[in-house]
Motif scaffolding. Structure first.
Motif, PDB file in Angstrom:
ATOM      1  N   ILE A 154       0.817  -1.215   0.000  1.00  0.00           N
ATOM      2  CA  ILE A 154       0.000   0.000   0.000  1.00  0.00           C
ATOM      3  C   ILE A 154       0.850   1.265   0.000  1.00  0.00           C
ATOM      4  CG2 ILE A 154      -0.242   0.056   2.532  1.00  0.00           C
ATOM      5  CD1 ILE A 154      -3.138   0.979   2.051  1.00  0.00           C
ATOM      6  N   VAL A 155       2.005   1.231   0.678  1.00  0.00           N
ATOM      7  CA  VAL A 155       2.875   2.406   0.734  1.00  0.00           C
ATOM      8  C   VAL A 155       3.456   2.704  -0.649  1.00  0.00           C
ATOM      9  CG1 VAL A 155       4.945   3.390   1.792  1.00  0.00           C
ATOM     10  CG2 VAL A 155       3.418   1.956   3.160  1.00  0.00           C
ATOM     11  N   SER A 156       3.903   1.657  -1.351  1.00  0.00           N
ATOM     12  CA  SER A 156       4.451   1.832  -2.700  1.00  0.00           C
ATOM     13  C   SER A 156       3.367   2.254  -3.694  1.00  0.00           C
ATOM     14  CB  SER A 156       5.112   0.537  -3.173  1.00  0.00           C
ATOM     15  OG  SER A 156       6.166   0.171  -2.319  1.00  0.00           O
ATOM     16  N   VAL A 157       2.152   1.737  -3.523  1.00  0.00           N
ATOM     17  CA  VAL A 157       1.041   2.127  -4.403  1.00  0.00           C
ATOM     18  C   VAL A 157       0.756   3.616  -4.247  1.00  0.00           C
ATOM     19  CG1 VAL A 157      -1.426   1.869  -4.862  1.00  0.00           C
ATOM     20  CG2 VAL A 157      -0.023  -0.156  -4.513  1.00  0.00           C
ATOM     21  N   ARG A 158       0.782   4.103  -3.013  1.00  0.00           N
ATOM     22  CA  ARG A 158       0.543   5.539  -2.779  1.00  0.00           C
ATOM     23  C   ARG A 158       1.643   6.377  -3.448  1.00  0.00           C
ATOM     24  NH1 ARG A 158      -2.984   7.271   0.975  1.00  0.00           N
ATOM     25  NH2 ARG A 158      -1.630   8.934   1.761  1.00  0.00           N
ATOM     26  N   TRP A 159       2.896   5.911  -3.373  1.00  0.00           N
ATOM     27  CA  TRP A 159       3.980   6.645  -4.019  1.00  0.00           C
ATOM     28  C   TRP A 159       3.796   6.628  -5.546  1.00  0.00           C
ATOM     29  CZ3 TRP A 159       7.424   5.415  -7.809  1.00  0.00           C
ATOM     30  CH2 TRP A 159       8.413   6.359  -8.067  1.00  0.00           C
ATOM     31  N   LEU A 160       3.476   5.448  -6.102  1.00  0.00           N
ATOM     32  CA  LEU A 160       3.296   5.322  -7.547  1.00  0.00           C
ATOM     33  C   LEU A 160       2.153   6.213  -8.028  1.00  0.00           C
ATOM     34  CD1 LEU A 160       4.186   3.918 -10.171  1.00  0.00           C
ATOM     35  CD2 LEU A 160       2.543   2.097  -9.652  1.00  0.00           C
ATOM     36  N   THR A 161       1.103   6.322  -7.217  1.00  0.00           N
ATOM     37  CA  THR A 161      -0.024   7.192  -7.560  1.00  0.00           C
ATOM     38  C   THR A 161       0.453   8.632  -7.750  1.00  0.00           C
ATOM     39  OG1 THR A 161      -1.565   5.803  -6.304  1.00  0.00           O
ATOM     40  CG2 THR A 161      -2.272   8.055  -6.786  1.00  0.00           C
ATOM     41  N   ARG A 162       1.246   9.118  -6.811  1.00  0.00           N
ATOM     42  CA  ARG A 162       1.745  10.494  -6.906  1.00  0.00           C
ATOM     43  C   ARG A 162       2.659  10.658  -8.127  1.00  0.00           C
ATOM     44  NH1 ARG A 162       2.227   9.431  -1.385  1.00  0.00           N
ATOM     45  NH2 ARG A 162       4.485   9.146  -1.495  1.00  0.00           N
ATOM     46  N   PHE A 163       3.483   9.635  -8.397  1.00  0.00           N
ATOM     47  CA  PHE A 163       4.408   9.698  -9.531  1.00  0.00           C
ATOM     48  C   PHE A 163       3.636   9.766 -10.852  1.00  0.00           C
ATOM     49  CE2 PHE A 163       7.134   7.970 -12.827  1.00  0.00           C
ATOM     50  CZ  PHE A 163       8.371   8.528 -12.551  1.00  0.00           C
ATOM     51  N   LEU A 164       2.640   8.911 -11.019  1.00  0.00           N
ATOM     52  CA  LEU A 164       1.912   8.842 -12.298  1.00  0.00           C
ATOM     53  C   LEU A 164       1.003  10.052 -12.503  1.00  0.00           C
ATOM     54  CD1 LEU A 164       1.034   5.035 -12.504  1.00  0.00           C
ATOM     55  CD2 LEU A 164       2.914   6.262 -13.624  1.00  0.00           C
ATOM     56  N   ARG A 165       0.548  10.662 -11.420  1.00  0.00           N
ATOM     57  CA  ARG A 165      -0.253  11.886 -11.570  1.00  0.00           C
ATOM     58  C   ARG A 165       0.561  12.989 -12.242  1.00  0.00           C
ATOM     59  NH1 ARG A 165      -2.820  12.109  -5.525  1.00  0.00           N
ATOM     60  NH2 ARG A 165      -4.677  10.862  -5.891  1.00  0.00           N
ATOM     61  N   ALA A 166       1.862  12.955 -12.027  1.00  0.00           N
ATOM     62  CA  ALA A 166       2.738  13.982 -12.600  1.00  0.00           C
ATOM     63  C   ALA A 166       3.267  13.592 -13.985  1.00  0.00           C
ATOM     64  CB  ALA A 166       3.911  14.235 -11.645  1.00  0.00           C
ATOM     65  N   TRP A 167       2.861  12.419 -14.502  1.00  0.00           N
ATOM     66  CA  TRP A 167       3.347  11.942 -15.805  1.00  0.00           C
ATOM     67  C   TRP A 167       2.768  12.822 -16.904  1.00  0.00           C
ATOM     68  CZ3 TRP A 167       7.001   8.346 -16.730  1.00  0.00           C
ATOM     69  CH2 TRP A 167       7.152   7.879 -18.035  1.00  0.00           C
ATOM     70  N   ARG A 168       3.632  13.417 -17.724  1.00  0.00           N
ATOM     71  CA  ARG A 168       3.160  14.383 -18.719  1.00  0.00           C
ATOM     72  C   ARG A 168       3.061  13.818 -20.128  1.00  0.00           C
ATOM     73  NH1 ARG A 168       0.214  16.894 -15.680  1.00  0.00           N
ATOM     74  NH2 ARG A 168       1.201  18.149 -14.049  1.00  0.00           N
ATOM     75  N   ASP A 169       3.576  12.625 -20.354  1.00  0.00           N
ATOM     76  CA  ASP A 169       3.430  12.001 -21.671  1.00  0.00           C
ATOM     77  C   ASP A 169       2.216  11.067 -21.663  1.00  0.00           C
ATOM     78  OD1 ASP A 169       5.671  13.082 -23.204  1.00  0.00           O
ATOM     79  OD2 ASP A 169       6.922  12.096 -21.712  1.00  0.00           O
ATOM     80  N   GLU A 170       2.094  10.217 -22.680  1.00  0.00           N
ATOM     81  CA  GLU A 170       0.931   9.346 -22.764  1.00  0.00           C
ATOM     82  C   GLU A 170       1.119   8.090 -21.908  1.00  0.00           C
ATOM     83  OE1 GLU A 170       1.964  10.519 -26.586  1.00  0.00           O
ATOM     84  OE2 GLU A 170       1.439  12.025 -25.093  1.00  0.00           O
ATOM     85  N   MET A 171       0.002   7.537 -21.484  1.00  0.00           N
ATOM     86  CA  MET A 171       0.045   6.333 -20.662  1.00  0.00           C
ATOM     87  C   MET A 171      -1.263   5.553 -20.840  1.00  0.00           C
ATOM     88  SD  MET A 171       0.452   6.074 -16.501  1.00  0.00           S
ATOM     89  CE  MET A 171      -1.149   6.794 -16.117  1.00  0.00           C
ATOM     90  N   ILE A 172      -1.144   4.225 -20.912  1.00  0.00           N
ATOM     91  CA  ILE A 172      -2.316   3.349 -20.835  1.00  0.00           C
ATOM     92  C   ILE A 172      -2.047   2.380 -19.696  1.00  0.00           C
ATOM     93  CG2 ILE A 172      -3.879   1.766 -22.026  1.00  0.00           C
ATOM     94  CD1 ILE A 172      -2.865   2.784 -24.673  1.00  0.00           C
ATOM     95  N   ILE A 173      -2.999   2.268 -18.791  1.00  0.00           N
ATOM     96  CA  ILE A 173      -2.800   1.430 -17.608  1.00  0.00           C
ATOM     97  C   ILE A 173      -3.943   0.437 -17.447  1.00  0.00           C
ATOM     98  CG2 ILE A 173      -3.877   3.165 -16.101  1.00  0.00           C
ATOM     99  CD1 ILE A 173      -1.858   2.303 -13.930  1.00  0.00           C
ATOM    100  N   ILE A 174      -3.583  -0.800 -17.163  1.00  0.00           N
ATOM    101  CA  ILE A 174      -4.556  -1.842 -16.816  1.00  0.00           C
ATOM    102  C   ILE A 174      -4.390  -2.122 -15.325  1.00  0.00           C
ATOM    103  CG2 ILE A 174      -5.264  -4.250 -17.153  1.00  0.00           C
ATOM    104  CD1 ILE A 174      -3.904  -4.110 -19.937  1.00  0.00           C
ATOM    105  N   THR A 175      -5.446  -2.033 -14.574  1.00  0.00           N
ATOM    106  CA  THR A 175      -5.379  -2.368 -13.157  1.00  0.00           C
ATOM    107  C   THR A 175      -6.767  -2.730 -12.653  1.00  0.00           C
ATOM    108  OG1 THR A 175      -4.840  -1.553 -10.926  1.00  0.00           O
ATOM    109  CG2 THR A 175      -5.601   0.077 -12.505  1.00  0.00           C
TER     110      THR A 175
END
Length: 629
Positions: A154-175
């Protein structure tokens, strides 16, 4: 920019994609949703060129780079840090940017001590995390992430959430984690009935739109069939009358022109409930002063833990991986014994246990039906078949052998086994890992309705926010009981690494942004205060107009969505009445409103991105000025 045109794909008689087309615009972060087996991973494989479509074209610009999270483990360097640095883009000015790799590795749960360890020393889960770090640091034009949270806590998921929110290029995610997806994406794209539907906004908006369209389709189909039946009745009644020949011929022509809508096939969903066993007492079990370590002389995973479990408790066990959450569940289930203290079960306690390793306890040679039947002596074939049907193994599917099932199908078998015997305490260790979003929703509903206690290990904040009223928290080298909801825990305590980040020293990245003149201390406090005041004024002048525009767009979108809802209700009513004049008019109106909403969402995304970028810039400049002494 990615463009898909006329895509078709089938495996034998199973159609996956039927003439699918979509365009991915610059800066879009898309959440790809759909039932398990409906083609999400297949689409990724075709974008990557690992699989060929039967027809259609996937267009990728020449300059475009695509990065994806690979489950294939292949490392060439002798340390974690060196392996991570392999994926850094080539720096034109020769600056050492290994700090980026360090930042991402630590965010994903590695420690500084881990940087110099060999990647082969780590578990499979941490090796996948290293692959994730490598793809994130490579900064591709398009990032493809297939279930990136499966091996994260859960701690790493919270960090990844913050990282991907700042992603400025394109992204497709399956989850399968709806909250995680909605928090990092700008658009949702759904695979539904072999077609693709893409909208701006979260998953809930897409599912609501699909449900609305299918309701309109069904109402229209029923209205059309009623009208068709009336026309056919007229034709049959007056076919033989010469005086009605012209009218009959007119009706025949009209009937030939009438479009016939097909009845939509049912899409099966997991829909079940746990069987509760009566419990006359107040407390199901208690753990008194329990401690446990796997090897003598090691620091215990937990020490002196006390907990009493009530008959209606909803307790979530949360924390980083490898800290003892599953071990604690095994102790509470009585499958292991604590080294100190005692776990006491009420004499009327009946446990249903879903464990991470329980998939390995399934017998490969058995059929699903046999596996369910053998769970309890009272389970006959009829009962087993009923449970198989509930878990989406209807008909001949119940006769499939365990050995040929996917991970998700095996998870459903385990859940089916839990339904056979009544219980008053559910012990659930990461039950959602292989379930799709619809199945997770059904599981949450079943847990919520269960008349008994529940202890669940999960990293899903969706489940935590919907279920948990008490927490057992593994964090900061200790284990503590928290009396309250997950949101209350975040508000009052929070995760240790996040507390440190909020109150700690600037990172190496922040230090790189601090102008050298400030580091030399050439300015006195008065000058620093003046600069901070000027910066705050500039910040306000820049951000407030953007905030006003964002608020205006959001308000307009809300009003237009209300208009869509109103017009859609009118369309349903027109369909029920068979009003051939109103139906196309209302359909066009709804389409035009949705087009306006789409345009406003794109404008809103652009404004929000501009606001966030400028806000971040001001924060970094303020950080460079330091704190007033």
């Amino acid at each position: 920019m990615l463009k898909v045109s006329g895509l078709e794909k089938s495996y034998g008689s199973q159609v996956i994609f039927d003439n699918v087309s979509f365009v991915m615009n610059p800066g879009e972060r898309i959440g790809l949703v759909g039932r398990n087996g409906h083609g999400k991973t297949t689409l990724f494989r075709m974008i990557l060129g690992e699989e060929e479509p039967d027809a259609g074209v996937i267009s990728v610009p020449n300059y475009y780079t695509i990065g994806h999270l690979s489950q294939h483990i292949h490392f060439t360097e002798d340390t974690v840090l060196k392996e991570g640095c392999l994926s850094l883009p080539v720096s034109e000015d020769g600056i050492d940017e290994s700090y980026k790799v360090e930042t991402i590795l630590m965010g994903l749960g590695f420690t500084v001590d881990d940087f110099n360890r060999n990647p082969q020393e780590f578990s499979g889960g941490y090796q996948v995390r290293l692959n994730l770090a490598k793809v994130l640091v490579s900064e591709p034009n398009l990032l493809l992430l297939d279930e990136p949270t499966n091996y994260l806590d859960i701690v790493s998921v919270r960090w990844l959430t913050r990282f991907l929110r700042a992603w400025r290029d394109e992204m497709i995610i399956i989850t399968h984690d709806r909250d995680f997806m909605d928090s990092v994406t700008t658009h949702t794209m759904g695979i539904h009935r072999c077609k693709m539907k893409k909208i701006a906004g979260p998953t809930g908006k897409l599912y609501q739109q699909i449900a609305q369209e299918e309701e309109i389709h069904e109402k229209t189909r029923i209205g059309d069939e009623k009208k068709r039946a009336e026309v056919e009745e007229f034709i049959n009644r007056f076919r033989a009358k010469a005086s009605k020949a012209k009218a009959v011929q007119s009706r025949v022509k009209a009937l030939e022109k009438m479009e016939k809508l097909d009845k939509l096939a049912d899409i099966r969903s997991l829909d079940f409930s746990f069987k509760s066993a009566p419990f006359p007492g107040k407390f199901l079990m208690s753990a008194n002063d329990i401690s446990f370590a796997y090897n003598q002389g090691e620091t215990p995973l937990f020490h002196g833990l006390n907990i009493t479990v009530g008959k209606n408790d909803r307790i979530a066990v949360i924390g980083k991986n490898g800290k003892g959450k599953t071990t604690l569940l095994n102790l509470l289930a009585g499958e292991m014994q604590p080294q100190t203290g005692m776990v006491q079960h009420n004499q009327n306690l009946s446990i249903a246990y879903f464990g991470q390793t329980n998939i390995n306890r399934l017998t490969p040679q058995k059929t699903i039906e046999m596996e369910i039947m053998d769970t309890h002596p009272d389970c006959n074939r009829g009962m087993a078949r009923k449970i198989c049907g509930i878990m989406m193994f209807d008909g001949d599917k119940a006769m499939k052998k365990i050995s040929v099932l996917s991970g998700g199908e095996k998870s459903r078998v385990l859940l089916g086994k839990l339904l056979v015997s009544p219980a008053n305490l559910l012990l659930l260790d990461e039950p959602t890992n292989h379930l799709d979003m619809d199945s997770i929703d059904s599981l949450v509903e079943a847990i919520d309705a269960f008349d008994g206690g529940v202890i669940i290990v999960t990293h899903s904040e969706l489940i935590l926010n919907n279920i948990a009223t008490r927490l057992i928290v593994f964090d900061g080298g200790k284990v503590e009981l928290f009396e309250g909801t997950y949101q209350e825990f975040l508000d009052r305590v929070g995760w240790e690494n996040e507390r440190e980040a909020e109150g700690g020293k600037p990172s190496s990245r922040q230090n790189k942004l601090v102008p050298a003149i400030f580091k030399r201390g050439n300015f006195n406090k008065k000058e620093m205060r003046r600069l901070r005041a000027q910066l705050n004024e500039d910040r306000s002048k820049t951000l407030v107009p953007l905030q006003t525009k964002i608020a205006e767009r959001e308000k307009t979108i809300m009003l237009l969505e209300k208009d869509v809802e109103k017009e859609s209700q009118s369309l349903v009513e027109a369909s029920e009445k068979g009003d051939g004049e109103a139906i196309p008019r209302l359909s066009i109106a709804i389409h035009n409103l949705n087009t306006q909403i789409e345009a406003l969402f794109k404008e809103l995304e652009s404004l929000t991105a501009e606001h966030d970028a400028k806000a971040k810039e001001f924060e970094e400049r303020m950080s460079g000025l330091g704190q007033e002494g």
